[in-house]
Scaffold this motif. Structure first.
Motif, PDB file in Angstrom:
ATOM      1  N   ILE A  18      40.557  34.672  34.106  1.00 43.34           N
ATOM      2  CA  ILE A  18      40.329  35.768  33.166  1.00 43.34           C
ATOM      3  C   ILE A  18      40.269  37.101  33.911  1.00 43.34           C
ATOM      4  O   ILE A  18      40.850  38.104  33.487  1.00 43.34           O
ATOM      5  CB  ILE A  18      39.038  35.526  32.362  1.00 43.34           C
ATOM      6  CG1 ILE A  18      39.181  34.263  31.501  1.00 43.34           C
ATOM      7  CG2 ILE A  18      38.708  36.729  31.479  1.00 43.34           C
ATOM      8  CD1 ILE A  18      37.891  33.826  30.831  1.00 43.34           C
ATOM      9  N   ALA A  19      39.567  37.120  35.067  1.00 44.36           N
ATOM     10  CA  ALA A  19      39.427  38.363  35.834  1.00 44.36           C
ATOM     11  C   ALA A  19      40.774  38.865  36.350  1.00 44.36           C
ATOM     12  O   ALA A  19      40.952  40.077  36.531  1.00 44.36           O
ATOM     13  CB  ALA A  19      38.471  38.151  36.998  1.00 44.36           C
ATOM     14  N   SER A  20      41.728  37.955  36.576  1.00 44.75           N
ATOM     15  CA  SER A  20      43.030  38.390  37.089  1.00 44.75           C
ATOM     16  C   SER A  20      43.786  39.254  36.074  1.00 44.75           C
ATOM     17  O   SER A  20      44.709  39.976  36.448  1.00 44.75           O
ATOM     18  CB  SER A  20      43.870  37.172  37.490  1.00 44.75           C
ATOM     19  OG  SER A  20      44.357  36.468  36.355  1.00 44.75           O
ATOM     20  N   PHE A  21      43.410  39.184  34.800  1.00 46.56           N
ATOM     21  CA  PHE A  21      44.047  40.006  33.776  1.00 46.56           C
ATOM     22  C   PHE A  21      43.352  41.354  33.600  1.00 46.56           C
ATOM     23  O   PHE A  21      43.835  42.208  32.864  1.00 46.56           O
ATOM     24  CB  PHE A  21      44.050  39.265  32.429  1.00 46.56           C
ATOM     25  CG  PHE A  21      45.008  38.110  32.388  1.00 46.56           C
ATOM     26  CD1 PHE A  21      46.371  38.322  32.272  1.00 46.56           C
ATOM     27  CD2 PHE A  21      44.542  36.804  32.477  1.00 46.56           C
ATOM     28  CE1 PHE A  21      47.253  37.254  32.230  1.00 46.56           C
ATOM     29  CE2 PHE A  21      45.422  35.726  32.437  1.00 46.56           C
ATOM     30  CZ  PHE A  21      46.781  35.949  32.323  1.00 46.56           C
ATOM     31  N   LEU A  22      42.205  41.536  34.267  1.00 44.52           N
ATOM     32  CA  LEU A  22      41.500  42.808  34.193  1.00 44.52           C
ATOM     33  C   LEU A  22      42.132  43.797  35.181  1.00 44.52           C
ATOM     34  O   LEU A  22      42.902  43.414  36.060  1.00 44.52           O
ATOM     35  CB  LEU A  22      40.020  42.594  34.512  1.00 44.52           C
ATOM     36  CG  LEU A  22      39.257  41.699  33.525  1.00 44.52           C
ATOM     37  CD1 LEU A  22      37.839  41.452  34.012  1.00 44.52           C
ATOM     38  CD2 LEU A  22      39.238  42.323  32.131  1.00 44.52           C
ATOM     39  N   PRO A  23      41.823  45.091  35.055  1.00 46.53           N
ATOM     40  CA  PRO A  23      42.440  46.083  35.942  1.00 46.53           C
ATOM     41  C   PRO A  23      42.157  45.814  37.416  1.00 46.53           C
ATOM     42  O   PRO A  23      41.188  45.125  37.769  1.00 46.53           O
ATOM     43  CB  PRO A  23      41.800  47.404  35.481  1.00 46.53           C
ATOM     44  CG  PRO A  23      41.399  47.156  34.068  1.00 46.53           C
ATOM     45  CD  PRO A  23      40.997  45.721  34.008  1.00 46.53           C
ATOM     46  N   THR A  24      43.009  46.369  38.291  1.00 46.28           N
ATOM     47  CA  THR A  24      42.838  46.222  39.732  1.00 46.28           C
ATOM     48  C   THR A  24      41.431  46.646  40.144  1.00 46.28           C
ATOM     49  O   THR A  24      40.933  47.688  39.713  1.00 46.28           O
ATOM     50  CB  THR A  24      43.871  47.087  40.486  1.00 46.28           C
ATOM     51  OG1 THR A  24      45.173  46.581  40.225  1.00 46.28           O
ATOM     52  CG2 THR A  24      43.613  47.068  41.982  1.00 46.28           C
ATOM     53  N   GLY A  25      40.809  45.851  40.965  1.00 51.95           N
ATOM     54  CA  GLY A  25      39.447  46.109  41.410  1.00 51.95           C
ATOM     55  C   GLY A  25      38.435  45.165  40.817  1.00 51.95           C
ATOM     56  O   GLY A  25      37.381  44.926  41.412  1.00 51.95           O
ATOM     57  N   ALA A  26      38.736  44.573  39.642  1.00 51.80           N
ATOM     58  CA  ALA A  26      37.771  43.677  38.996  1.00 51.80           C
ATOM     59  C   ALA A  26      37.504  42.419  39.816  1.00 51.80           C
ATOM     60  O   ALA A  26      36.339  42.065  40.038  1.00 51.80           O
ATOM     61  CB  ALA A  26      38.232  43.327  37.592  1.00 51.80           C
ATOM     62  N   PRO A  27      38.545  41.693  40.301  1.00 53.18           N
ATOM     63  CA  PRO A  27      38.251  40.500  41.109  1.00 53.18           C
ATOM     64  C   PRO A  27      37.439  40.813  42.360  1.00 53.18           C
ATOM     65  O   PRO A  27      36.512  40.084  42.714  1.00 53.18           O
ATOM     66  CB  PRO A  27      39.644  39.964  41.465  1.00 53.18           C
ATOM     67  CG  PRO A  27      40.535  40.469  40.374  1.00 53.18           C
ATOM     68  CD  PRO A  27      39.988  41.823  40.028  1.00 53.18           C
ATOM     69  N   ALA A  28      37.779  41.925  43.045  1.00 57.56           N
ATOM     70  CA  ALA A  28      37.029  42.292  44.248  1.00 57.56           C
ATOM     71  C   ALA A  28      35.592  42.662  43.902  1.00 57.56           C
ATOM     72  O   ALA A  28      34.647  42.288  44.611  1.00 57.56           O
ATOM     73  CB  ALA A  28      37.721  43.452  44.959  1.00 57.56           C
ATOM     74  N   ALA A  29      35.410  43.409  42.807  1.00 54.84           N
ATOM     75  CA  ALA A  29      34.055  43.802  42.402  1.00 54.84           C
ATOM     76  C   ALA A  29      33.202  42.584  42.060  1.00 54.84           C
ATOM     77  O   ALA A  29      32.008  42.530  42.404  1.00 54.84           O
ATOM     78  CB  ALA A  29      34.121  44.749  41.208  1.00 54.84           C
ATOM     79  N   ILE A  30      33.794  41.604  41.390  1.00 53.49           N
ATOM     80  CA  ILE A  30      33.063  40.368  41.104  1.00 53.49           C
ATOM     81  C   ILE A  30      32.677  39.677  42.406  1.00 53.49           C
ATOM     82  O   ILE A  30      31.580  39.132  42.542  1.00 53.49           O
ATOM     83  CB  ILE A  30      33.912  39.445  40.209  1.00 53.49           C
ATOM     84  CG1 ILE A  30      34.055  40.067  38.808  1.00 53.49           C
ATOM     85  CG2 ILE A  30      33.278  38.057  40.096  1.00 53.49           C
ATOM     86  CD1 ILE A  30      35.020  39.321  37.909  1.00 53.49           C
ATOM     87  N   GLY A  31      33.576  39.718  43.399  1.00 58.68           N
ATOM     88  CA  GLY A  31      33.262  39.124  44.701  1.00 58.68           C
ATOM     89  C   GLY A  31      32.095  39.819  45.383  1.00 58.68           C
ATOM     90  O   GLY A  31      31.206  39.161  45.946  1.00 58.68           O
ATOM     91  N   TYR A  32      32.057  41.157  45.325  1.00 56.71           N
ATOM     92  CA  TYR A  32      30.927  41.887  45.915  1.00 56.71           C
ATOM     93  C   TYR A  32      29.637  41.544  45.187  1.00 56.71           C
ATOM     94  O   TYR A  32      28.581  41.358  45.808  1.00 56.71           O
ATOM     95  CB  TYR A  32      31.183  43.392  45.840  1.00 56.71           C
ATOM     96  CG  TYR A  32      32.297  43.883  46.728  1.00 56.71           C
ATOM     97  CD1 TYR A  32      32.321  43.580  48.084  1.00 56.71           C
ATOM     98  CD2 TYR A  32      33.341  44.655  46.217  1.00 56.71           C
ATOM     99  CE1 TYR A  32      33.350  44.030  48.910  1.00 56.71           C
ATOM    100  CE2 TYR A  32      34.368  45.114  47.027  1.00 56.71           C
ATOM    101  CZ  TYR A  32      34.375  44.797  48.364  1.00 56.71           C
ATOM    102  OH  TYR A  32      35.391  45.243  49.171  1.00 56.71           O
ATOM    103  N   ALA A  33      29.695  41.481  43.861  1.00 59.65           N
ATOM    104  CA  ALA A  33      28.501  41.136  43.092  1.00 59.65           C
ATOM    105  C   ALA A  33      28.022  39.728  43.423  1.00 59.65           C
ATOM    106  O   ALA A  33      26.815  39.479  43.523  1.00 59.65           O
ATOM    107  CB  ALA A  33      28.789  41.264  41.594  1.00 59.65           C
TER     108      ALA A  33
END
Length: 512
Positions: free
Chosen positions: A248-263
């Protein structure tokens, strides 16, 4: 002292992991294709470690191994350990080869929103990272043996070697090459670190499993294998939940997967430090008790004590993530390519994750208790329920809800973590009800939980007061000034409200 050893080992390794992630944020930032590609590629081969590693292996191997040792059958325990290792490494070798060959298909399935250069980079990274994941599974066998023998510190601090290899790679090449090339080098650093993590544990684990006979498929091995597959499926459902989140996150704008990883780096710290440490320390003891006497009264006491310790540390963590997530993210990551707007974004994701933080840690303890009494099937059923809830609710909150609310699509990431929290509470409720029907009532007193939340809110109010009074300062200084006020406010209110003393000290107290 088991929980102390586990907690100390996890703390050391998590601090090393935090340093690794801080450096990653510095060189990769958040809103870059390379950051998204590495974050997602790192998760795909980790499916092996998460499925076959600590969770499934510990839940199936340790109860049988610990029961043999509790009955004094040390030779049988050693023979079982070596046979299990031979079977595990054979299976993992085949799966690693298949993973390397099927990397393009896996990226298509698990990161369908990635296209073009980002997709190609992700495929290259997955191919490099798969062998390292296989080594980490072998390392999980070492952890199982060491835990059964009470050597918790070595097994849980060994990931420091893996983190050190990646930290060294970032320091050596960061800022000296383009991001795509740095991502490839970091992947190779991860593989080297995986080998080091296995190498520091293997000699001790192998010596503890010394046996004069040959490996053989004995009844204890068959029992462990029978337990392994239901737990594997249960872990698979949990991991599939995480992978669906990634899809699901892969369909969000660039930066979402990385931000989830930081969180995730932030919110998994209390889960690991308290949830895993307490559950891992109690599993051999609960299994030994069940093997000797089936003493459910003792089991209930262990669970209730563990729940109190978990709640005392996890409740304030959840409040801090929801109320002060920007301060935490800023102090850790806000430098280099990572800017203040990124800290605010990570804060939103942390706030979503705080909803289910307490449920996730308590559910882990209840799952372990099921494994200790030989029940691996019910956790599987409840994990499947969680999977269905996360899939439907996660898609609705991440993809469908932001346009309805008129907010930016990137905030679907916060909806994703919030929906996972709701699913976590449902799974926890099912696990608790199931176990209570088997062994009698367990759980936290409502008054105790209410006082903990009150303490957390009081600490947050005090910290917010300091935060609002501060002029613009460096994010590290802001964190150093605000976060201690939160902790002091929480503890002072706990003293005023008379929170039971075991809540404040039991984590550090020797357990029988």
């Amino acid at each position: 002292m088991a929980a102390i050893s586990v907690g100390a080992g996890i703390l050391i390794s998590r601090l090393a992991g935090l340093v690794r992630q801080v450096l990653f944020a510095k060189y990769f930032g958040q809103r870059t294709d390379a950051a998204d590609a590495f974050t997602r590629a790192f998760q795909i081969p980790n499916l092996l470690q998460n499925l076959f590693g600590e969770g499934a292996l510990s839940g199936s191997f340790i109860p049988v191994h610990a029961a043999l040792r509790a009955r004094g059958e040390h030779d049988a325990a050693a023979q079982m350990a070596r046979t299990f290792f031979a079977l595990l490494t054979t299976a993992i070798s085949v799966l690693v080869l298949l993973g390397v060959l099927a990397s393009p298909l896996m990226v298509t399935l698990l990161a369908p929103g990635f296209t073009g250069v980002k997709r190609e980079l992700t495929i290259r990274l997955v191919r490099v990272l798969f062998p390292g994941a296989g080594l980490l599974v072998a390392s999980a066998w070492c952890l199982g043996v060491l835990n059964s023998h009470g050597k918790f510190l070595l097994s849980y601090s060994a990931p420091v070697a893996w983190n050190a290899a990646m930290i060294g790679t970032l320091l050596l090449f960061g800022g000296r090459t383009d991001l795509d090339a740095l991502a490839i080098k970091l992947a190779w650093g991860s593989v080297i670190g995986s080998f080091l993590q296995f190498a520091v544990q293997a000699p001790v684990a192998w010596n503890l499993s010394r046996h004069p006979g040959r490996a053989a498929i004995t009844e204890p091995v068959r029992r462990a294998i029978r337990n392994f597959f239901p737990i594997l499926l249960s872990r698979g459902a949990v991991q599939l939940t995480a992978y669906i989140d990634g899809v699901i996150a892969s369909f969000l704008p660039t930066g979402a997967p990385a931000a989830i990883g930081y969180a995730q780096t932030i919110y998994t710290l209390p889960v690991s430090l308290f949830g895993i440490s307490i559950s891992a320390a109690e599993l051999p003891k609960m299994s030994g008790d069940a093997a000797r006497a089936g003493d459910y009264a003792a089991l209930r006491l262990r669970i209730d004590s563990g729940l109190r310790r978990l709640a005392f540390f996890v409740v304030p963590s959840a409040v801090a993530f929801a109320a002060l997530g920007d301060v935490i993210a800023g102090a850790l990551f806000e430098h280099g390519r990572f800017v203040h707007a990124d800290s605010l974004y990570v804060w939103g994701i942390l706030a979503g994750s705080s909803i289910g933080l307490l449920a996730s840690t308590m559910a882990r303890l209840y799952s372990v208790a099921h494994y200790a009494i030989g029940d691996a099937k019910r956790p599987l059923r409840f994990a499947l329920v969680r999977l269905v809830v996360v899939t439907t609710l996660g898609y609705a909150c991440a993809i469908l809800l932001p346009p309805v609310l008129g907010i930016a699509a990137e905030w679907g990431a916060a909806g994703l973590t919030a929906s996972a929290g709701v699913a976590g509470w449902i799974e926890f409720a099912l696990l608790r009800a199931s176990l209570n029907r088997r062994i009698g009532h367990t759980g936290l007193a409502a008054s105790y939980v209410a006082r903990l939340w009150t303490c957390g809110l009081a600490g947050a109010a005090a910290a917010w007061g300091v935060k609002l009074l501060l002029p613009p300062v460096d994010p590290i200084i802001r964190g150093a000034l605000v976060l201690p006020v939160f902790g002091a406010g929480f503890l002072a209110t706990a003293l005023l409200l008379g929170v039971p003393i075991e809540g404040r000290t039991a984590f550090f107290r020797k357990k029988s």
